[in-house]
Design an enzyme around this catalytic site. Structure first.
Site, mmCIF file in Angstrom:
data_model
loop_
_atom_site.group_PDB
_atom_site.id
_atom_site.type_symbol
_atom_site.label_atom_id
_atom_site.label_comp_id
_atom_site.label_asym_id
_atom_site.label_seq_id
_atom_site.Cartn_x
_atom_site.Cartn_y
_atom_site.Cartn_z
ATOM 1 C CG ASP A 1 -1.189 6.739 2.396
ATOM 2 O OD1 ASP A 1 -0.544 5.971 1.673
ATOM 3 O OD2 ASP A 1 -0.673 7.661 3.055
ATOM 4 C CD GLU B 1 -3.102 0.852 -5.406
ATOM 5 O OE1 GLU B 1 -2.272 1.118 -6.280
ATOM 6 O OE2 GLU B 1 -3.501 1.690 -4.563
ATOM 7 C CG ASP C 1 -3.186 3.007 -0.947
ATOM 8 O OD1 ASP C 1 -2.667 2.144 -1.679
ATOM 9 O OD2 ASP C 1 -2.631 4.089 -0.685
#
Length: 167
Positions: free
Chosen positions: A140, A67, A7
């Site tokens: 996260d 992502e 992420d």
């Protein structure tokens, strides 16, 4: 198969590693990289790169899932995240690892069954799918685990399609 989910961000980069075998998911590890917030962007990106290289060398993933940035109203934020994403792609490429990028909506859909799922729903599904007592922290890292789970789900779906077994 060992999957590293990332992420990306310029203030915090979450990462999570899962192992998959016979459709079972096992948590291997998770954490986050937090470059000094006061450092200029190039130094933060160098910190992130070095940290991700260490993660890759420690956990030896087979594949990496990242992502992709979501540009809604804050284009400046999306561009900054894109820089961190590029660093993640570079770290994986320099280790000859296959990388797949996923949009936030795809991750939500694959993990929680809805592209409109809330952050809390995604985190709870991560907890349930990995059979954990608590939601992984920091957030996260939980998000990075969702990226890894999404990749596993997408690979399983692709394998079913390629085998022609739609029953």
């Amino acid at each position: 198969m060992r999957i590293l989910g990332i992420d990306p961000g310029t203030l915090v980069v979450g990462y999570g590693i899962i192992e998959t075998a016979n459709d079972e998911l096992t948590l291997v590890g998770f954490s986050s990289l937090t470059p000094p917030a006061c450092a200029p962007i190039p130094q933060r990106l160098a910190y992130i790169y070095k940290g991700l290289v260490e993660v890759i060398e420690l956990y030896q993933p087979d594949e990496v899932a990242v992502e992709s940035p979501f540009a809604d109203k804050n284009i400046k934020s999306a561009l900054a995240i894109g820089k961190a994403q590029a660093v993640a792609l570079l770290a994986a490429a320099n280790h000859s690892l296959p990388v797949t990028e996923y949009s936030p909506a795809c991750i939500k859909s694959r993990v929680a069954g809805s592209g409109n799922a809330s952050k809390e729903q995604i985190q709870e599904m991560v907890r349930l799918l990995l059979n954990l007592a608590e939601i992984p922290q920091p957030n996260d890292a939980a998000d990075a685990l969702a990226v890894a789970i999404c990749h596993h789900s997408q690979r399983a779906f692709t394998n079913i399609i390629s085998q022609g077994d739609l029953t």
